[in-house]
Design a protein around this motif. Structure first.
Motif, PDB file in Angstrom:
ATOM      1  N   GLY A  17       0.822  -1.208   0.000  1.00  0.00           N
ATOM      2  CA  GLY A  17       0.000   0.000   0.000  1.00  0.00           C
ATOM      3  C   GLY A  17       0.848   1.246   0.000  1.00  0.00           C
ATOM      4  O   GLY A  17       2.055   1.198   0.288  1.00  0.00           O
ATOM      5  N   THR A  18       0.234   2.346  -0.330  1.00  0.00           N
ATOM      6  CA  THR A  18       0.938   3.622  -0.251  1.00  0.00           C
ATOM      7  C   THR A  18       1.230   3.939   1.211  1.00  0.00           C
ATOM      8  O   THR A  18       0.654   3.334   2.124  1.00  0.00           O
ATOM      9  CB  THR A  18       0.094   4.751  -0.853  1.00  0.00           C
ATOM     10  OG1 THR A  18      -1.086   4.928  -0.032  1.00  0.00           O
ATOM     11  CG2 THR A  18      -0.330   4.434  -2.281  1.00  0.00           C
ATOM     12  N   LEU A  19       2.105   4.904   1.425  1.00  0.00           N
ATOM     13  CA  LEU A  19       2.452   5.295   2.787  1.00  0.00           C
ATOM     14  C   LEU A  19       1.211   5.730   3.555  1.00  0.00           C
ATOM     15  O   LEU A  19       1.022   5.370   4.724  1.00  0.00           O
ATOM     16  CB  LEU A  19       3.485   6.420   2.749  1.00  0.00           C
ATOM     17  CG  LEU A  19       4.033   6.900   4.101  1.00  0.00           C
ATOM     18  CD1 LEU A  19       4.722   5.769   4.843  1.00  0.00           C
ATOM     19  CD2 LEU A  19       4.992   8.073   3.878  1.00  0.00           C
ATOM     20  N   GLU A  20       0.330   6.485   2.902  1.00  0.00           N
ATOM     21  CA  GLU A  20      -0.882   6.971   3.551  1.00  0.00           C
ATOM     22  C   GLU A  20      -1.814   5.814   3.907  1.00  0.00           C
ATOM     23  O   GLU A  20      -2.413   5.781   4.993  1.00  0.00           O
ATOM     24  CB  GLU A  20      -1.604   7.971   2.648  1.00  0.00           C
ATOM     25  CG  GLU A  20      -0.867   9.284   2.438  1.00  0.00           C
ATOM     26  CD  GLU A  20       0.343   9.148   1.518  1.00  0.00           C
ATOM     27  OE1 GLU A  20       0.406   8.145   0.748  1.00  0.00           O
ATOM     28  OE2 GLU A  20       1.228  10.021   1.572  1.00  0.00           O
TER      29      GLU A  20
ATOM     30  N   ARG B 164       2.040  -7.247  18.100  1.00  0.00           N
ATOM     31  CA  ARG B 164       3.478  -7.411  18.250  1.00  0.00           C
ATOM     32  C   ARG B 164       4.245  -6.983  17.008  1.00  0.00           C
ATOM     33  O   ARG B 164       5.478  -7.032  16.994  1.00  0.00           O
ATOM     34  CB  ARG B 164       3.794  -8.863  18.610  1.00  0.00           C
ATOM     35  CG  ARG B 164       3.207  -9.249  19.965  1.00  0.00           C
ATOM     36  CD  ARG B 164       3.380 -10.708  20.297  1.00  0.00           C
ATOM     37  NE  ARG B 164       4.785 -11.078  20.425  1.00  0.00           N
ATOM     38  CZ  ARG B 164       5.178 -12.263  20.912  1.00  0.00           C
ATOM     39  NH1 ARG B 164       4.275 -13.142  21.315  1.00  0.00           N
ATOM     40  NH2 ARG B 164       6.460 -12.555  21.001  1.00  0.00           N
ATOM     41  N   GLY B 165       3.537  -6.559  15.969  1.00  0.00           N
ATOM     42  CA  GLY B 165       4.214  -6.071  14.778  1.00  0.00           C
ATOM     43  C   GLY B 165       3.254  -5.867  13.631  1.00  0.00           C
ATOM     44  O   GLY B 165       2.119  -6.373  13.634  1.00  0.00           O
ATOM     45  N   PHE B 166       3.720  -5.099  12.634  1.00  0.00           N
ATOM     46  CA  PHE B 166       2.952  -4.825  11.416  1.00  0.00           C
ATOM     47  C   PHE B 166       3.852  -5.083  10.210  1.00  0.00           C
ATOM     48  O   PHE B 166       4.973  -4.564  10.132  1.00  0.00           O
ATOM     49  CB  PHE B 166       2.467  -3.376  11.396  1.00  0.00           C
ATOM     50  CG  PHE B 166       1.485  -3.042  12.478  1.00  0.00           C
ATOM     51  CD1 PHE B 166       0.120  -3.229  12.276  1.00  0.00           C
ATOM     52  CD2 PHE B 166       1.910  -2.557  13.706  1.00  0.00           C
ATOM     53  CE1 PHE B 166      -0.791  -2.941  13.286  1.00  0.00           C
ATOM     54  CE2 PHE B 166       1.015  -2.257  14.713  1.00  0.00           C
ATOM     55  CZ  PHE B 166      -0.346  -2.446  14.508  1.00  0.00           C
ATOM     56  N   GLY B 167       3.351  -5.886   9.280  1.00  0.00           N
ATOM     57  CA  GLY B 167       4.134  -6.231   8.105  1.00  0.00           C
ATOM     58  C   GLY B 167       3.407  -5.909   6.821  1.00  0.00           C
ATOM     59  O   GLY B 167       2.182  -5.735   6.806  1.00  0.00           O
ATOM     60  N   MET B 168       4.166  -5.854   5.713  1.00  0.00           N
ATOM     61  CA  MET B 168       3.585  -5.532   4.413  1.00  0.00           C
ATOM     62  C   MET B 168       4.285  -6.324   3.315  1.00  0.00           C
ATOM     63  O   MET B 168       5.506  -6.486   3.322  1.00  0.00           O
ATOM     64  CB  MET B 168       3.730  -4.026   4.129  1.00  0.00           C
ATOM     65  CG  MET B 168       3.169  -3.595   2.764  1.00  0.00           C
ATOM     66  SD  MET B 168       3.311  -1.806   2.471  1.00  0.00           S
ATOM     67  CE  MET B 168       5.090  -1.632   2.230  1.00  0.00           C
TER      68      MET B 168
ATOM     69  N   SER C 160       2.075 -10.223  -7.414  1.00  0.00           N
ATOM     70  CA  SER C 160       1.129 -10.674  -6.395  1.00  0.00           C
ATOM     71  C   SER C 160       1.030  -9.680  -5.243  1.00  0.00           C
ATOM     72  O   SER C 160       1.947  -8.900  -4.993  1.00  0.00           O
ATOM     73  CB  SER C 160       1.596 -12.040  -5.870  1.00  0.00           C
ATOM     74  OG  SER C 160       0.702 -12.558  -4.924  1.00  0.00           O
ATOM     75  N   ASN C 161      -0.114  -9.713  -4.551  1.00  0.00           N
ATOM     76  CA  ASN C 161      -0.302  -9.019  -3.273  1.00  0.00           C
ATOM     77  C   ASN C 161      -0.081  -7.508  -3.337  1.00  0.00           C
ATOM     78  O   ASN C 161       0.385  -6.903  -2.377  1.00  0.00           O
ATOM     79  CB  ASN C 161       0.617  -9.631  -2.214  1.00  0.00           C
ATOM     80  CG  ASN C 161       0.360 -11.107  -2.030  1.00  0.00           C
ATOM     81  OD1 ASN C 161       1.008 -11.929  -2.672  1.00  0.00           O
ATOM     82  ND2 ASN C 161      -0.586 -11.460  -1.184  1.00  0.00           N
ATOM     83  N   ARG C 162      -0.423  -6.903  -4.487  1.00  0.00           N
ATOM     84  CA  ARG C 162      -0.294  -5.449  -4.672  1.00  0.00           C
ATOM     85  C   ARG C 162       1.124  -4.955  -4.352  1.00  0.00           C
ATOM     86  O   ARG C 162       1.341  -3.857  -3.835  1.00  0.00           O
ATOM     87  CB  ARG C 162      -1.314  -4.680  -3.826  1.00  0.00           C
ATOM     88  CG  ARG C 162      -2.757  -4.974  -4.163  1.00  0.00           C
ATOM     89  CD  ARG C 162      -3.701  -3.822  -3.857  1.00  0.00           C
ATOM     90  NE  ARG C 162      -3.707  -3.390  -2.496  1.00  0.00           N
ATOM     91  CZ  ARG C 162      -4.563  -3.826  -1.559  1.00  0.00           C
ATOM     92  NH1 ARG C 162      -5.455  -4.750  -1.841  1.00  0.00           N
ATOM     93  NH2 ARG C 162      -4.536  -3.332  -0.348  1.00  0.00           N
ATOM     94  N   GLY C 163       2.108  -5.791  -4.687  1.00  0.00           N
ATOM     95  CA  GLY C 163       3.475  -5.509  -4.288  1.00  0.00           C
ATOM     96  C   GLY C 163       4.094  -4.268  -4.890  1.00  0.00           C
ATOM     97  O   GLY C 163       5.056  -3.720  -4.339  1.00  0.00           O
ATOM     98  N   LEU C 164       3.564  -3.786  -6.019  1.00  0.00           N
ATOM     99  CA  LEU C 164       4.131  -2.596  -6.659  1.00  0.00           C
ATOM    100  C   LEU C 164       3.584  -1.299  -6.071  1.00  0.00           C
ATOM    101  O   LEU C 164       4.146  -0.230  -6.303  1.00  0.00           O
ATOM    102  CB  LEU C 164       3.850  -2.621  -8.164  1.00  0.00           C
ATOM    103  CG  LEU C 164       4.569  -3.718  -8.953  1.00  0.00           C
ATOM    104  CD1 LEU C 164       4.061  -3.749 -10.391  1.00  0.00           C
ATOM    105  CD2 LEU C 164       6.083  -3.497  -8.934  1.00  0.00           C
TER     106      LEU C 164
ATOM    107  N   LEU D 124       8.102  -4.789   9.279  1.00  0.00           N
ATOM    108  CA  LEU D 124       8.453  -5.976   8.501  1.00  0.00           C
ATOM    109  C   LEU D 124       8.045  -5.785   7.051  1.00  0.00           C
ATOM    110  O   LEU D 124       6.897  -5.446   6.765  1.00  0.00           O
ATOM    111  CB  LEU D 124       7.746  -7.217   9.075  1.00  0.00           C
ATOM    112  CG  LEU D 124       7.862  -8.506   8.261  1.00  0.00           C
ATOM    113  CD1 LEU D 124       9.302  -9.013   8.221  1.00  0.00           C
ATOM    114  CD2 LEU D 124       6.932  -9.585   8.820  1.00  0.00           C
ATOM    115  N   LEU D 125       8.996  -5.991   6.140  1.00  0.00           N
ATOM    116  CA  LEU D 125       8.708  -6.036   4.712  1.00  0.00           C
ATOM    117  C   LEU D 125       8.941  -7.459   4.222  1.00  0.00           C
ATOM    118  O   LEU D 125      10.000  -8.044   4.470  1.00  0.00           O
ATOM    119  CB  LEU D 125       9.621  -5.080   3.941  1.00  0.00           C
ATOM    120  CG  LEU D 125       9.393  -3.590   4.161  1.00  0.00           C
ATOM    121  CD1 LEU D 125      10.468  -2.786   3.423  1.00  0.00           C
ATOM    122  CD2 LEU D 125       8.014  -3.164   3.672  1.00  0.00           C
ATOM    123  N   ILE D 126       7.937  -8.032   3.537  1.00  0.00           N
ATOM    124  CA  ILE D 126       8.066  -9.380   2.991  1.00  0.00           C
ATOM    125  C   ILE D 126       8.179  -9.237   1.469  1.00  0.00           C
ATOM    126  O   ILE D 126       7.229  -8.861   0.797  1.00  0.00           O
ATOM    127  CB  ILE D 126       6.890 -10.270   3.393  1.00  0.00           C
ATOM    128  CG1 ILE D 126       6.648 -10.189   4.908  1.00  0.00           C
ATOM    129  CG2 ILE D 126       7.166 -11.719   2.997  1.00  0.00           C
ATOM    130  CD1 ILE D 126       5.487 -11.018   5.399  1.00  0.00           C
TER     131      ILE D 126
END
Length: 341
Positions: A204-207, A229-233, A287-291, A316-318
């Motif tokens: 997602g975008t930063l916003e 305990r954490g947020f990932g994207m 996949s997964n709106r990665g761009l 976390l960035l996957i």
């Protein structure tokens, strides 16, 4: 910021490109994971689909749990995050399986709880496919039942979908395995607040990411639950020596070659997912709106964007990329040092 990567159980993550050297094989995934572990990646997410979501129904797709189990036995440090769709796994048997794999890798095994979206896959494999909201109720109950088996002797649980009385499931895991989950709908967010340890997002975008993190923190507090305990994207990254080279690669992987097949797949996904943003055809190239986060450019440019996401609360960035062996190393050697400065 921690970095993970998606295990390529489908091979390539690119819907428009056929010359990606990423292989759909155990040997490739094993070697990729051992290399990534040595480069400083802290996690690998093993996605679970029995049909190939990227290259089409006839293309190969490896079993997530066989891969995750094998990785548990050959790795030393990396966290193995296996996707789990409750419709495809008996909860009592799965509780024992997770405990056993966790023992094999000394507690480095976690679960990405997925409510499922692909009705056609479920039809082909003879799996019941409930409505969107019911799938999240099932997912929440499944998580609660798992924890009951891991915690209680005997286990007693009663819900809409599961009921267990005086059930023994031994041994117990030394530590409670972590449960990750992602979802954007109102029902999805409310369910995840109740059962997940960590919240995962599509790219997602930063916003957009800032809003989701804020919203989920507020929901968690309102529910009188401990903080996440954490947020990932999820993210698809392109790192090159120059911005122009990075943009050329973006153009290459987003140029649609077979529009009819592409559109059918696109409608199949968007028609079965309750998402809160519109997915463009470019977004769907990977996949997964990665761009969507636009982590594309030179190491310095990408690192600066990552720092902004970190300030927004992401930790976390996957990563998806292509070709995976070469690109994961390029990211680690180019971007990681920029973030440590």
């Amino acid at each position: 910021m921690e970095f993970g990567f998606w295990s390529p159980v489908f091979g390539s993550w690119l819907r428009n490109v056929d010359d990606d050297s990423t292989e759909c094989s155990w040997e490739y995934i094993r070697d990729l994971t051992l290399s990534a572990e040595s480069l400083g990646y802290s996690l690998t997410l093993v996605p679970e689909l029995y049909l190939n979501d990227i290259k089409g129904h006839k293309a190969p797709a490896l079993d997530a749990w066989a891969i995750a189990n094998a990785l548990a036995s050959v790795t030393k440090k990396i966290e193995i995050l296996a996707a789990l769709r409750p419709q495809y796994h008996h909860v009592a048997l799965n509780a024992k399986q997770i405990t056993t794999i966790s023992q094999i890798c000394n507690g480095r095994f976690s679960i990405n709880m997925v409510s499922a979206w692909w009705s056609e896959e479920a039809r082909q494999y003879g799996i019941d496919f409930d409505s969107h909201d019911d799938r999240y109720t099932l997912t929440r109950e499944y998580s609660e039942a798992l924890r009951s088996f891991w915690r209680d002797s005997p286990s007693n649980y009663k819900g809409k979908y599961f009921s267990f009385e005086s059930s023994y499931n031994e041994p117990k895991p030394k530590e409670m395995p972590l449960i990750y989950a992602g979802g954007e709908s109102e029902v999805g967010r409310e369910a995840i607040v109740r059962f997940a340890d960590k919240y995962l997002m599509h790219g997602g975008t930063l916003e957009e990411v800032r809003e989701k993190i804020k919203d989920m923190k507020e929901r968690r507090s309102k529910a009188k639950m401990p903080p996440f305990r954490g947020f990932g994207m999820a993210v698809y990254m392109i790192v090159r020596d120059s911005e122009s080279e990075a943009q050329e690669e973006l153009e290459r992987i987003t140029t649609i070659r077979n529009y009819e097949d592409y559109e059918n797949s696109y409608k199949d996904f968007t028609g079965n997912s309750n998402l809160n943003v519109e997915i463009s055809k470019q977004d769907y190239s990977v996949s997964n709106r990665g761009l969507r986060p636009a982590l594309i450019g030179t190491p310095k440019q990408v690192a600066e964007k990552i720092k902004a996401y970190e300030e927004a609360g992401l930790n976390l960035l996957i990563v998806q990329c292509a070709n995976m062996k070469e690109e994961l190393e390029k990211i680690a050697r180019g971007v990681f040092p920029m973030l440590r400065k």
